[in-house]
Scaffold this motif. Structure first.
Motif, mmCIF file in Angstrom:
data_model
loop_
_atom_site.group_PDB
_atom_site.id
_atom_site.type_symbol
_atom_site.label_atom_id
_atom_site.label_comp_id
_atom_site.label_asym_id
_atom_site.label_seq_id
_atom_site.Cartn_x
_atom_site.Cartn_y
_atom_site.Cartn_z
ATOM 1 N N TRP A 228 1.692 -14.046 -6.036
ATOM 2 C CA TRP A 228 1.694 -13.406 -4.534
ATOM 3 C C TRP A 228 2.230 -11.688 -5.537
ATOM 4 O O TRP A 228 3.352 -10.850 -4.680
ATOM 5 C CB TRP A 228 3.479 -14.304 -4.344
ATOM 6 N N SER A 229 1.779 -11.281 -6.122
ATOM 7 C CA SER A 229 1.612 -9.572 -5.947
ATOM 8 C C SER A 229 2.111 -8.774 -5.458
ATOM 9 O O SER A 229 2.267 -8.158 -5.596
ATOM 10 C CB SER A 229 0.496 -9.523 -7.168
ATOM 11 N N THR A 230 1.494 -9.015 -4.132
ATOM 12 C CA THR A 230 1.458 -8.019 -3.174
ATOM 13 C C THR A 230 2.806 -7.972 -1.921
ATOM 14 O O THR A 230 2.689 -7.314 -0.792
ATOM 15 C CB THR A 230 -0.054 -7.561 -1.925
ATOM 16 N N ARG A 231 3.155 -9.466 -2.466
ATOM 17 C CA ARG A 231 4.750 -9.501 -1.571
ATOM 18 C C ARG A 231 5.681 -8.508 -1.859
ATOM 19 O O ARG A 231 6.487 -8.091 -3.038
ATOM 20 C CB ARG A 231 4.843 -11.509 -2.001
ATOM 21 N N TYR A 232 6.279 -8.545 -0.588
ATOM 22 C CA TYR A 232 8.344 -7.618 -0.573
ATOM 23 C C TYR A 232 8.599 -7.762 -1.774
ATOM 24 O O TYR A 232 8.929 -9.036 -2.310
ATOM 25 C CB TYR A 232 8.722 -7.574 0.481
ATOM 26 N N GLY B 34 -8.293 -4.800 8.963
ATOM 27 C CA GLY B 34 -8.405 -5.504 8.427
ATOM 28 C C GLY B 34 -7.347 -6.439 7.976
ATOM 29 O O GLY B 34 -7.240 -7.108 7.246
ATOM 30 N N ALA B 35 -5.962 -6.080 7.663
ATOM 31 C CA ALA B 35 -4.939 -6.247 6.521
ATOM 32 C C ALA B 35 -4.430 -7.834 7.002
ATOM 33 O O ALA B 35 -4.376 -8.722 5.704
ATOM 34 C CB ALA B 35 -3.621 -5.393 7.003
ATOM 35 N N SER C 41 0.268 -7.531 3.795
ATOM 36 C CA SER C 41 0.864 -6.948 5.263
ATOM 37 C C SER C 41 0.399 -5.757 5.935
ATOM 38 O O SER C 41 0.746 -4.940 4.973
ATOM 39 C CB SER C 41 2.540 -7.244 4.620
ATOM 40 N N PRO C 42 0.773 -5.336 7.246
ATOM 41 C CA PRO C 42 0.323 -4.107 7.713
ATOM 42 C C PRO C 42 1.273 -3.010 7.351
ATOM 43 O O PRO C 42 0.647 -1.760 6.998
ATOM 44 C CB PRO C 42 0.018 -4.609 9.331
ATOM 45 N N SER C 43 1.962 -3.302 7.264
ATOM 46 C CA SER C 43 3.673 -2.349 6.500
ATOM 47 C C SER C 43 3.360 -1.397 5.133
ATOM 48 O O SER C 43 3.846 0.027 5.151
ATOM 49 C CB SER C 43 4.829 -2.162 7.500
#
Length: 383
Positions: free
Chosen positions: A77-81, A137-138, A144-146
């Protein structure tokens, strides 16, 4: 001339996809850049799998002539907050390690990714290059778009050059979303094509339209339905990559129509041979915001193969500014124009003109444009 002056430029390329993934804008442009530069390609941090220890021990691997790949291991989950901070630190460390091994600093640093950021303190002219509408396209990329929005804004503000594959993407999407510094240069850096040599002897084109490429939600099924209803002979080559089950069922119906011949995926080296047999190439994209901001590869590829082209009314077609692409503004008009192109195949004498036009939009030309834009030059590509 000193050895420093003689060395080819070093380009750090923070990619949106891994080198071994689907070949797109990133890898095609980098292959051409490597003709006059050394490219240090950084894969996106790996998600959900572990890089073998032997590969982790190497700062980079040679994956093509003058292309060195950095692989960045990442936590799940490398792109998670929360995990993103660790992921970014791992990327920075991997890049600095590779540069240290080369004992070099980059002349050019390119970010072509919705999740990567410029690496601080390593030098180089900074180019932010958006190859698709990543913000739009996020959700499809499960990002996450943000998170994507913050990356776009930060990269645009830091960049010396902000480039995108279309004017729509450059001005309507990024221009409204991400402010840039007054001295930052904005530039369309469109997709390109490869030159395709004509086959020996006279062209023997089949009385059939061709659709080459991935089959997914970007295609306008109303157009494909209109072609099937008009019984326009259609030959389709490419993998099915749709995600929506309802779309998939409609696509099943189209591909099973009596006038449609579906050949499945084709190896890249087989595509020129298929193009040599088609009567007309089709770009039936719908006019979604994502597609309006994109630059379809297939239209230029068809022209490079000497084919007439029928396309929906995409801004990228208008940007090319040629009447060699016939634009249809409704599914019914698309079917009519396609049938006419099939009937007149090989009789209009335009194959040479189409190939010449495509030759002005090759990946080699795009690489030259990028190097000229950033005033980064090694020895002459053609010398």
């Amino acid at each position: 001339m000193t050895s420093e002056e003689q060395r080819p430029p070093l380009i750090l390329w923070l990619a949106g996809v891994g080198w071994d993934e689907v070949r797109g804008t990133d890898s095609r442009l980098v292959e051409e850049l490597s003709a006059t530069a050394t490219v240090l390609w950084c894969d996106p941090p790996s998600r959900g799998w572990t890089v073998p220890l032997a590969e982790m021990a190497r700062p980079f691997d040679a994956v093509a002539p003058n292309v060195l790949r950095i692989r960045v291991p990442a936590l799940p989950w490398s792109t998670r907050y929360g995990v993103r901070v660790v992921t970014a630190a791992q990327t920075r460390a991997a890049v600095r390690r590779a540069l240290q091994a080369l004992d070099a600093v980059p002349d050019l640093q390119v970010v072509a990714s919705p999740i990567q950021r410029f690496v601080p303190g390593v030098g180089g002219t900074k180019v932010y290059y958006q190859t698709d509408d990543w913000l739009g396209g996020a959700s499809l990329m499960r990002l996450s778009p943000s998170f994507v929005s913050r990356n776009i804004r930060a990269n645009c503000w830091e960049a010396d050059v902000v480039g995108a594959v279309t004017e729509v993407l450059l001005h309507e999407v990024m221009g409204a979303h991400a402010p840039v510094r007054p001295e930052t240069r904005l530039q369309v850096l469109a997709n390109g094509c490869y030159e395709i040599a004509p086959e020996a002897g006279p062209s023997e084109r089949d009385p059939v339209a061709g659709l080459v490429g991935q089959l997914n939600e970007r295609l306008d099924l109303d157009v494909l339905d209109a072609l099937a209803e008009a019984q326009v002979p259609l030959r389709v080559l490419g993998p099915r990559t749709e995600k929506d089950p309802a779309y998939g069922r409609r696509l099943d119906t189209v591909l099973s129509a009596p006038s449609v011949e579906y050949l499945g995926p084709a190896p890249a080296d087989a595509v020129p041979g298929h193009l040599a047999r088609l009567g007309v190439g089709l770009t039936p994209y719908d006019l979604s915001p994502f597609n309006r901001a994109s630059f379809p590869l297939k239209s230029l590829e068809y022209l490079a193969g000497g084919l007439a082209v029928v396309s929906t009314d995409l801004p990228a077609v208008a940007w090319l500014g040629t009447d060699l692409i016939s634009v249809a503004r409704s599914p019914e008009e698309f079917a009519v124009r396609t049938r006419h192109a099939i009937a007149t195949r090989g009789t209009d004498g335009a194959e040479t003109e189409r190939r010449a036009f495509a030759a002005g939009h090759t990946w080699a030309r795009r690489a030259d444009d990028l190097l000229d834009l950033t005033v980064v030059r090694g020895s002459s590509r053609h010398g």
